[in-house]
Design a protein around this motif. Structure first.
Motif, PDB file in Angstrom:
ATOM      1  N   ALA A  71       0.830  -1.206   0.000  1.00  0.00           N
ATOM      2  CA  ALA A  71       0.000   0.000   0.000  1.00  0.00           C
ATOM      3  C   ALA A  71       0.866   1.259   0.000  1.00  0.00           C
ATOM      4  O   ALA A  71       1.884   1.338   0.682  1.00  0.00           O
ATOM      5  CB  ALA A  71      -0.916   0.012   1.214  1.00  0.00           C
ATOM      6  N   GLY A  72       0.443   2.225  -0.800  1.00  0.00           N
ATOM      7  CA  GLY A  72       1.176   3.484  -0.856  1.00  0.00           C
ATOM      8  C   GLY A  72       0.335   4.557  -1.518  1.00  0.00           C
ATOM      9  O   GLY A  72      -0.686   4.264  -2.141  1.00  0.00           O
ATOM     10  N   ILE A  73       0.760   5.778  -1.354  1.00  0.00           N
ATOM     11  CA  ILE A  73       0.038   6.896  -1.946  1.00  0.00           C
ATOM     12  C   ILE A  73       1.035   7.805  -2.656  1.00  0.00           C
ATOM     13  O   ILE A  73       2.147   8.039  -2.166  1.00  0.00           O
ATOM     14  CB  ILE A  73      -0.754   7.670  -0.866  1.00  0.00           C
ATOM     15  CG1 ILE A  73      -1.610   8.756  -1.508  1.00  0.00           C
ATOM     16  CG2 ILE A  73       0.163   8.236   0.197  1.00  0.00           C
ATOM     17  CD1 ILE A  73      -2.576   9.393  -0.530  1.00  0.00           C
ATOM     18  N   THR A  74       0.652   8.287  -3.831  1.00  0.00           N
ATOM     19  CA  THR A  74       1.483   9.200  -4.614  1.00  0.00           C
ATOM     20  C   THR A  74       0.771  10.537  -4.715  1.00  0.00           C
ATOM     21  O   THR A  74      -0.330  10.607  -5.250  1.00  0.00           O
ATOM     22  CB  THR A  74       1.705   8.646  -6.038  1.00  0.00           C
ATOM     23  OG1 THR A  74       2.154   7.304  -5.971  1.00  0.00           O
ATOM     24  CG2 THR A  74       2.730   9.488  -6.778  1.00  0.00           C
ATOM     25  N   LEU A  75       1.373  11.571  -4.192  1.00  0.00           N
ATOM     26  CA  LEU A  75       0.808  12.915  -4.294  1.00  0.00           C
ATOM     27  C   LEU A  75       1.842  13.828  -4.945  1.00  0.00           C
ATOM     28  O   LEU A  75       2.846  14.184  -4.342  1.00  0.00           O
ATOM     29  CB  LEU A  75       0.412  13.447  -2.907  1.00  0.00           C
ATOM     30  CG  LEU A  75      -0.703  12.665  -2.187  1.00  0.00           C
ATOM     31  CD1 LEU A  75      -0.927  13.226  -0.785  1.00  0.00           C
ATOM     32  CD2 LEU A  75      -1.997  12.693  -2.981  1.00  0.00           C
ATOM     33  N   PHE A  76       1.605  14.159  -6.199  1.00  0.00           N
ATOM     34  CA  PHE A  76       2.515  15.013  -6.950  1.00  0.00           C
ATOM     35  C   PHE A  76       2.423  16.454  -6.445  1.00  0.00           C
ATOM     36  O   PHE A  76       1.397  16.877  -5.909  1.00  0.00           O
ATOM     37  CB  PHE A  76       2.152  14.994  -8.439  1.00  0.00           C
ATOM     38  CG  PHE A  76       2.425  13.695  -9.132  1.00  0.00           C
ATOM     39  CD1 PHE A  76       3.583  13.523  -9.871  1.00  0.00           C
ATOM     40  CD2 PHE A  76       1.517  12.643  -9.055  1.00  0.00           C
ATOM     41  CE1 PHE A  76       3.841  12.328 -10.529  1.00  0.00           C
ATOM     42  CE2 PHE A  76       1.762  11.445  -9.703  1.00  0.00           C
ATOM     43  CZ  PHE A  76       2.927  11.284 -10.439  1.00  0.00           C
TER      44      PHE A  76
END
Length: 258
Positions: free
Chosen positions: A96-101
């Motif tokens: 699980a992970g999140i990418t926030l540019f």
């Protein structure tokens, strides 16, 4: 004489976070095909239901725990469910992970804290809880963290995400000291550009990355999953604290998609 296919993970229980789609689901599905009982986690219950059904339709045993994988209560529920349903836990994939540019100069503090909470703190706490369970079982096991090439090479507008992924690779190295006495291996798989439901929302994704990747294509989920299964298997029982990059050679030259 008929050849009997040996399933590498027969009798093993695997917990995979971020597993309703993409790389997480691909790893879960391949583990199930090779005999593992799998517990899927995802924050989106609506995506988990069809994911569980698909794996069960393969004839595999699969259950799910929905919720935020960085929430200690959800983490404990995952561990407890695995033990209740399958008597033990053997394999953990912290995917699980999140990418926030975002541009560094204007990057919101809320986004930074969210990336660190999900990617770093959530992984740390999951592995901590799982390690306690495996230590009590005394049977060894394998942990795998999903990292990213952005933890190796800079990407525009991904400073926070890249930092979090580099931190995970250092976590794997550090935990060798804690886990090895209990015969628990820990490694990271490091995907490069990979075609998933999320990345393919960009209609040009595969075209761009096929041009930038020395092997001439973006990775498929299958490429990452097969690497993950090797690192989780007995064939890798003397490999620990390592990061295996699966990027078709991109990090050798690292051309930017910009």
């Amino acid at each position: 004489m008929e050849k009997v296919m040996v399933k590498r993970f027969e009798g093993k229980t695997a917990l995979i976070t971020g597993a309703a789609q993409g790389i997480g689901f691909g790893i879960a599905k391949h583990l199930a095909l090779e005999g593992a009982r799998v517990l899927l986690n995802d924050i989106d219950p609506s995506l988990l239901t069809p994911a569980v059904a698909e794996i069960q339709n393969l004839g595999a045993v699969c259950v799910a725990v929905a919720g935020d994988s960085s929430d200690p209560a959800v983490i404990q529920e995952m561990i407890d469910t695995a033990v209740k349903e399958f008597k033990q836990l053997d394999l953990v994939v912290a995917n699980a992970g999140i990418t926030l540019f975002g541009d560094f100069f204007d990057y919101p503090s809320a986004d930074l804290h969210q990336v660190l909470k999900v990617n770093v703190a959530g992984t740390f706490l999951l592995l901590q809880a799982a390690a306690r369970q495996l230590r009590s079982q005394g049977l060894g096991g394998s942990f795998l963290i999903t990292s990213s090439v952005t933890g190796h090479q800079a990407h525009k507008n991904l400073a926070a995400y890249g930092m979090s992924k580099a931190a995970l690779e250092m976590l794997a190295k550090s935990l060798v000291l804690d886990l090895s006495p209990y015969k628990i291996t820990i490694n990271t798989v490091v995907p490069g550009a990979t075609a998933t439901e999320r990345t393919l929302l960009d209609k040009d994704y595969e075209t761009i990355w096929s041009q930038l990747t020395p092997m001439g294509r973006a990775a498929g989920v299958e490429d990452i999953a097969q690497t993950a299964l090797f690192l989780l298997s007995d064939a890798a029982r003397h490999i620990t604290g390592q990061s295996l990059v699966v990027d078709g050679g991109w990090t050798v030259t690292s051309p930017s998609p910009e």
